[in-house]
Scaffold this active site. Structure first.
Site, PDB file in Angstrom:
ATOM      1  N   SER A   1       0.827  -1.192   0.000  1.00 42.20           N
ATOM      2  CA  SER A   1       0.000   0.000   0.000  1.00 42.20           C
ATOM      3  C   SER A   1       0.873   1.259   0.000  1.00 42.20           C
ATOM      4  O   SER A   1       1.726   1.416  -0.870  1.00 42.20           O
ATOM      5  CB  SER A   1      -0.963  -0.050   1.186  1.00 42.20           C
ATOM      6  OG  SER A   1      -2.012   0.853   1.020  1.00 42.20           O
TER       7      SER A   1
ATOM      8  N   ASP B   1      -9.108  -4.899  -5.939  1.00 47.39           N
ATOM      9  CA  ASP B   1      -8.659  -3.804  -5.085  1.00 47.39           C
ATOM     10  C   ASP B   1      -8.846  -2.458  -5.788  1.00 47.39           C
ATOM     11  O   ASP B   1      -8.222  -2.209  -6.826  1.00 47.39           O
ATOM     12  CB  ASP B   1      -7.191  -4.014  -4.740  1.00 47.39           C
ATOM     13  CG  ASP B   1      -6.647  -2.936  -3.814  1.00 47.39           C
ATOM     14  OD1 ASP B   1      -7.463  -2.191  -3.219  1.00 47.39           O
ATOM     15  OD2 ASP B   1      -5.406  -2.846  -3.682  1.00 47.39           O
TER      16      ASP B   1
ATOM     17  N   HIS C   1      -6.270  -6.075  -1.618  1.00 46.44           N
ATOM     18  CA  HIS C   1      -5.109  -5.281  -1.209  1.00 46.44           C
ATOM     19  C   HIS C   1      -4.047  -6.169  -0.566  1.00 46.44           C
ATOM     20  O   HIS C   1      -4.269  -6.763   0.482  1.00 46.44           O
ATOM     21  CB  HIS C   1      -5.603  -4.234  -0.208  1.00 46.44           C
ATOM     22  CG  HIS C   1      -4.842  -2.952  -0.221  1.00 46.44           C
ATOM     23  ND1 HIS C   1      -4.681  -2.193  -1.348  1.00 46.44           N
ATOM     24  CD2 HIS C   1      -4.214  -2.277   0.787  1.00 46.44           C
ATOM     25  CE1 HIS C   1      -3.996  -1.092  -1.046  1.00 46.44           C
ATOM     26  NE2 HIS C   1      -3.695  -1.131   0.238  1.00 46.44           N
TER      27      HIS C   1
END
Length: 506
Positions: A175, A427, A453
């Site tokens: 991320s 995602d 994710h």
């Protein structure tokens, strides 16, 4: 505690084995990620070192204590690789036992992990008022990683009684920390052999309408229609009796309607982002077919899953909470919003048509939040961020003069750095990541019904933690395994190239 650790290390070294040397997250979609706490860690033993406060001022010599972790059960002493797992926009409470543990065992690697400045216990200031946040940025965080990497390498050399020797390093992140991993290889290519950038949000986006477009695509026609109907019904009830409808969702303390509507948008998005689409869609679609109250059905999901087992705190959405400047407790909400409001935006605004969230969640809502929480003059300079890092056009290389000559004559491909990008098909954040491949910067999409994710490192669903990133609950485990094999092959290749040159980089 530190002295005891040193005594243990000395004992292990004398017997030619070493217990020596690596967490992440957020739970809401408007943030990015947070892993669950508990016993699912390789280590939670805290270590500390003195970090420079401002890496860009030759006159400011202030330091602060920064927390880190090390895990060395699999470390091949003394020349094994070192994996640096970057912590992101939350408290870093240990090294999670996800797929990095499997990789460390395979490659004989030590794993270290550095807490992001300001987050968790690594805050330079007791007060988080806006003027004290000026050193909170991705640029400062990257320099933190560079300084720490050098500190740790030198510390290792002292412990094994050697000098001027470099282990092969490889960086990992998911991320925002995945973006840091990619950006580190871009900005400090001489300090790492390569990077894994999982679900890496390298593109700063002002109005991120692609986020909701992906949610709609992932939801499918029936679930999407039900969610849109829920939004309309909630807005109607909000106009008639706001307190009643907020209470139904357990969010009566959210005085600003936009904050409440953002909570509902995130509650829906999180099901797809973290690999639990059926927890949302199955009961909602069934309620619609049965003619039941859709708002009640959605409220049951929000309270039971999003605010319940998933663990989101309603206060995350309360702007009064975001204005709190005391550094005690969990401050990650305020801190991440500062980074959002100054660097990357990711404003998840309602698309002009076919939206899955209220039209009240627009650009003005986000800008008003930034102003209300941090004061005048706070604005996300998205263009500057993308110019500095390259966005999805990120490219970089580490080239000596001989190699440069080969590049100019077309004898060698020197177009890019050694970064692996991975994304899950469901995602919504993948639209801020790099999704096109080049030879030295491959990008892989893991496609399955609940691949979201960080699937490559966490398995399915991505929260709560699957030990060693177990992929058995992914709807297509083979899709995950194939990408993981690609990751292994590239790490193996790039580490071997590092070792062949006798350097910690290529």
């Amino acid at each position: 505690m530190r002295e005891l650790r040193e005594m243990r290390l000395a004992l292990v070294l004398t017997t030619l084995s070493l217990l020596f040397l690596v967490s992440n997250g957020l739970v809401t979609s408007r943030f990015l990620q947070r892993i669950s706490h508990g016993s699912n860690f390789l280590t939670t033993d805290e270590l500390w070192f003195n970090q420079t406060l401002d890496h860009f001022s030759p006159l400011d010599h202030r330091k602060f204590q920064q927390r880190y972790y090390e895990f060395t059960d699999y470390f091949r002493l003394p020349d094994g690789p070192i994996f640096l797992k970057i912590c992101g926009e939350s408290s870093c409470d240990g090294i999670a036992n996800d797929y990095i543990g499997v990789l460390a065992k395979k490659f004989g690697a030590a794993v270290v992990s550095l807490e992001h400045r300001y987050y968790g216990k690594s805050s330079p200031f007791k007060s988080l008022r806006t003027e004290n946040l000026k050193y909170l940025s991705s640029k400062q965080a990257l320099s933190d990683l560079a300084v720490f990497r050098q500190y740790y390498q030198e510390s290792l050399n002292v412990k094994v009684n050697r000098s001027n020797v470099e282990n092969s390093w490889f960086f990992f992140g998911v991320s925002y920390s995945g973006a840091l991993s990619a950006w580190f290889r871009l900005k400090f290519p001489h300090l790492t052999c390569g990077s894994l950038a999982s679900s890496a949000v390298v593109l700063a986006v002002y109005n991120f309408i692609e986020f909701d477009h992906q949610i709609g695509e992932s939801a499918g026609a029936e679930c999407k229609a039900a969610l849109q109907e829920v939004n309309g019904l909630v807005e109607q009830r909000l106009a008639l009796d706001g307190y009643a409808v907020k209470s139904l969702f357990g969010a009566a303390n959210l005085k600003i309607d936009g904050d409440f509507l953002y909570l509902l948008a995130d509650a829906a998005a999180i099901a797809f982002q973290y690999g639990n689409p059926d927890r949302l869609c199955s009961p909602l679609v069934q309620a619609k077919k049965d003619g039941e109250d859709l708002v009640n059905a959605f409220a049951t999901y929000v309270k039971g899953y999003y605010l319940g087992s998933f663990g989101t705190n309603v206060e995350t959405y309360n702007q009064q909470h975001l204005k709190r400047t005391n550094s005690a407790g969990d401050t990650s909400d305020r801190l991440w919003w500062f980074q959002v409001c100054t660097e990357v935006a990711y404003f998840q605004v309602a698309p002009s048509d076919d939206s899955l969230r209220s039209s009240k969640i627009d650009t003005k809502y986000h800008l008003d939040l930034c102003k209300n929480v941090f004061g005048e003059g706070i604005y996300p300079d998205v263009d500057a961020t993308n110019i500095y890092y390259g966005g999805t056009k990120i490219a970089g290389s580490n080239i000596d003069l001989f190699t440069l000559y080969s590049c100019l004559w077309g004898q060698q491909n020197c177009s890019s750095s050694k970064i692996i990008f991975t994304n899950g098909s469901q995602d919504p954040w993948r639209h801020a990541s790099k999704q096109t491949s080049t030879e030295d910067m491959p990008s892989f999409l893991i496609s399955c019904h609940n691949c979201g994710h960080g699937t490559d490192l966490r398995g399915c669903p991505q929260v709560p933690l699957n030990l060693e990133g177990d992929a058995k609950n992914c709807s297509s485990p083979d899709a995950v395994h194939k990408v993981r094999q690609q990751i292994i092959d590239h790490i193996d290749l790039w580490l071997s190239q590092c070792q062949a040159t006798g350097r910690s980089y290529i």
